[in-house]
Design a protein around this motif. Structure first.
Motif, short mmCIF file in Angstrom:
data_model
loop_
_atom_site.label_atom_id
_atom_site.label_comp_id
_atom_site.label_asym_id
_atom_site.label_seq_id
_atom_site.Cartn_x
_atom_site.Cartn_y
_atom_site.Cartn_z
N LEU A 10 46.91 12.19 43.57
CA LEU A 10 47.54 13.47 43.89
C LEU A 10 48.35 13.99 42.71
CD1 LEU A 10 48.23 15.64 45.98
CD2 LEU A 10 50.16 14.23 46.70
N LEU A 44 47.84 11.34 56.23
CA LEU A 44 49.03 12.13 56.54
C LEU A 44 48.79 13.03 57.76
CD1 LEU A 44 50.13 13.19 52.96
CD2 LEU A 44 51.28 11.59 54.48
N ASP A 45 47.53 13.23 58.08
CA ASP A 45 47.15 14.10 59.20
C ASP A 45 47.65 15.52 58.95
OD1 ASP A 45 45.92 14.65 61.56
OD2 ASP A 45 47.70 14.23 62.77
N VAL A 46 47.40 15.98 57.74
CA VAL A 46 47.93 17.25 57.27
C VAL A 46 47.00 17.74 56.16
CG1 VAL A 46 49.64 17.92 55.55
CG2 VAL A 46 50.40 17.07 57.76
N THR A 47 46.80 19.04 56.06
CA THR A 47 46.02 19.53 54.92
C THR A 47 46.94 19.66 53.72
OG1 THR A 47 46.45 21.86 55.27
CG2 THR A 47 44.62 20.91 56.50
N ASN A 59 48.21 23.33 48.65
CA ASN A 59 48.94 24.26 49.51
C ASN A 59 50.40 23.81 49.55
OD1 ASN A 59 49.19 22.14 51.27
ND2 ASN A 59 47.67 22.89 52.73
N GLU A 60 51.17 24.42 50.44
CA GLU A 60 52.60 24.10 50.45
C GLU A 60 52.85 22.63 50.78
OE1 GLU A 60 55.29 27.13 52.11
OE2 GLU A 60 53.46 28.14 52.74
N ASN A 61 52.10 22.12 51.75
CA ASN A 61 52.21 20.69 52.05
C ASN A 61 51.94 19.86 50.80
OD1 ASN A 61 52.64 21.17 54.78
ND2 ASN A 61 50.45 21.08 55.25
N MET A 64 54.70 19.75 48.27
CA MET A 64 55.76 18.85 48.74
C MET A 64 55.33 17.40 48.57
SD MET A 64 57.45 19.10 52.49
CE MET A 64 58.96 18.25 52.94
N ALA A 65 54.10 17.12 48.95
CA ALA A 65 53.60 15.74 48.86
C ALA A 65 53.59 15.27 47.41
CB ALA A 65 52.21 15.65 49.47
N TYR A 68 56.98 14.23 46.30
CA TYR A 68 57.31 12.90 46.79
C TYR A 68 56.56 11.83 46.02
CZ TYR A 68 60.22 13.98 50.81
OH TYR A 68 61.26 14.36 51.62
N ALA A 69 55.30 12.11 45.76
CA ALA A 69 54.48 11.12 45.03
C ALA A 69 55.11 10.82 43.69
CB ALA A 69 53.06 11.65 44.86
N MET B 79 58.51 10.28 53.14
CA MET B 79 57.50 11.24 52.69
C MET B 79 56.58 11.62 53.83
SD MET B 79 54.55 10.65 49.80
CE MET B 79 53.08 11.71 49.74
N ILE B 83 56.62 15.41 55.44
CA ILE B 83 55.46 16.26 55.25
C ILE B 83 54.86 16.66 56.59
CG2 ILE B 83 53.09 16.30 54.41
CD1 ILE B 83 54.04 14.73 52.01
N ARG B 84 54.80 15.70 57.50
CA ARG B 84 54.26 16.04 58.82
C ARG B 84 55.14 17.08 59.49
NH1 ARG B 84 52.71 9.98 60.66
NH2 ARG B 84 50.67 9.88 59.63
N TYR B 86 57.06 19.23 58.08
CA TYR B 86 56.92 20.51 57.39
C TYR B 86 55.63 21.20 57.81
CZ TYR B 86 56.69 23.87 53.59
OH TYR B 86 56.61 25.02 52.86
N ASP B 87 54.57 20.42 57.90
CA ASP B 87 53.29 20.99 58.31
C ASP B 87 53.38 21.54 59.73
OD1 ASP B 87 50.35 21.33 57.85
OD2 ASP B 87 50.30 20.09 59.65
N ARG B 90 54.96 24.77 59.82
CA ARG B 90 54.14 25.87 59.33
C ARG B 90 53.15 26.35 60.38
NH1 ARG B 90 51.15 26.16 54.44
NH2 ARG B 90 50.09 24.24 55.08
#
Lengths: 290, 290
Positions: A10, A44-47, A59-61, A64-65, A68-69, B79, B83-84, B86-87, B90
């Motif tokens: 990432l 993460l179960d998130v796009t 994207n915005e997620n 943010m990710a 953190y990474a 993290m 992130i979750r 935040y998602d 959204r």
DNA sequence: GTAAGTTACGAGCGACGTAAAAATG
DNA sequence: CATTTTTACGTCGCTCGTAACTTAC
């Protein structure tokens, strides 16, 4: 939880902007990285990405990710560095000195007293040495005066007296002593790693030409091969030179006689005990320790 | 760099004291964990454990490493959570209200206006709602007065008037209006999720017995089946009750008439535009927006 | 046509579990 | 004898690379 390689992927993507560039940077194929990023999204179960047919971006997620990474990977890096440094510190004793003679003489003692440890040594200025002692860069330092801090302990070790060595033909060769200023203007051989002695030379003999030599053994050879004046001290064994038909003349300046003090944290007393006993035995050869 | 599972293993070991206990905790075999820890030592190029034949424990390096591992794993956990969250934020609009009617009426509008988003809603006190609006727990809140902050915008929505519904046989059934204090001492049915109305009831009718009902539909059935007084408002469609031979008598107290205001951050104006247009159209049915 | 991303398929490394051995109390 | 750690060996999963396809500039 989240495998590290996913975070690395990432981050590489954020820093390059395209999967292919990132994969190249990671020495990885594009498809591998593509799949990794999908997997990260799965976990993460998130796009994390905006995907167009031919283009991909965070994207915005994802932004943010990636932040953190970066944080996490930095911390991992710090972990590795700090642990290695700590481990090294547990296996090495670092000796700092304001002059070379204490290092030459004390290093072998430390080596055989603490056979399982590495002995490192450095020459530095007084301020640097004291700072290094307090931040554990050094476990022992040697200065020409005792330390005054409550947390430190100082023991007087030995004295060093400076000599000038001259070929018998030299105009000063017959003297029983000389002052440094009498040597001002001469061309002389000088070892480069001499700590505070260098400052003394510059102060007392600003007009002299010094032929600096980094290699100690090379210096010895030069001294033998040339008729140039060179310095020696009572703590240095240069039997070669004595045999080589050189005369040793004491330097009369008061600054040419110094007392060395071993300084260390009181905390270190237990650990350094075996070493300190040997030092004290040297200083007072009459006193036997059990 | 360092795979996460190695850090997890190290941490589990620190928290349990033995490899076997740690491996069990991780749903892993002992040998696997043993190998992992050796690998971690390999990677760090440092010993982390004191090994006796039958016993293993952390050395100083290991303690330090475990501390770092805890920090890193914590950060990873954070993290994922952040992130979750935040998602989710959204993809959801959270509506906070001081009373149930605005939620009942606004939720369907939001749902169809923002079909791809989840609509969540909560009833809470005024202070909590305003705090939640500023920390983005809510995107829209509904209060009985406009907000005064510069960063917020308020638009008047609708008014709500309280009624009491009685069976025709009830002594008050013939009145054209009643004050709440006249109902004090009676036994009445009451929906539990009514926000600030509950405070009003407690204040004006401290002697009344309220039979609280959590389920809205269940309450409706109870009202039909019983002869007990119950409350209704102009914003609630209870056609059943009207047909059920109940009379609706307005509450005369000034507190029984409130104006609702939709309040949101000015920042949200763009995003909420489609919703706001609908609200304004409801308030001023004469004004058509393109 | 080139460059980017995804999908499909097969290969190899590595982490895993089981089994067995060694050591300790 | 039970508990703990280590060593040995076979297996399976996961990540990888190659190849082929799609899309855009």
């Amino acid at each position: 939880m989240i495998d590290t390689y996913l975070l690395e992927g990432l981050l590489a993507f954020r820093n390059t902007g395209t999967l292919s560039a990132a994969s190249e940077k990671l020495h990885l194929s594009q498809p591998a990285l593509s799949r990794s990023m999908r997997k990260l999204e799965d976990i993460l179960d998130v796009t994390l990405f905006e995907r167009q047919k031919n283009k991909i971006s965070l994207n915005e997620n994802g932004i943010m990710a990636a932040d953190y990474a970066a944080k996490i990977l930095d911390q991992e890096k710090e972990m590795v560095e700090r642990i290695r440094a700590y481990d090294r510190s547990r296996h090495t004793i670092t000796l700092g000195s304001c002059a070379p003679a204490p290092i030459f003489m004390l290093t072998p003692i430390l080596s055989q007293t603490y056979a399982d440890m590495t002995i490192a040594s450095e020459i530095n200025g007084e301020d640097t040495l004291l700072r290094g002692l307090s931040d554990n860069t050094y476990q022992i330092i040697v200065l020409t005066q005792p330390a005054e801090s409550d947390e430190l302990e100082s023991i007087r070790w030995q004295s060093e007296h400076l000599y000038i060595t001259l070929p018998p033909a030299h105009p000063l060769a017959g003297r029983t002593g000389v002052h440094l200023r009498e040597l001002n203007g001469q061309t002389m051989l000088l070892y480069s790693q001499i700590g505070f002695w260098y400052d003394l030379c510059m102060e007392k003999m600003p007009e002299a030409r010094f032929l600096m030599q980094d290699e100690y053994t090379a210096l010895g050879e030069l001294v033998q091969a040339s008729a140039l004046p060179a310095f020696s001290t009572n703590l240095v064994r240069n039997d070669d030179e004595r045999h080589m038909n050189r005369v040793f003349i004491p330097i009369l300046d008061s600054e040419a006689r110094v007392d060395y003090y071993c300084i260390f944290k009181k905390k270190s007393n237990t650990f350094l005990n075996r070493f300190l006993m040997q030092i004290r035995a040297e200083v007072n050869p009459g006193v036997k320790h059990k």
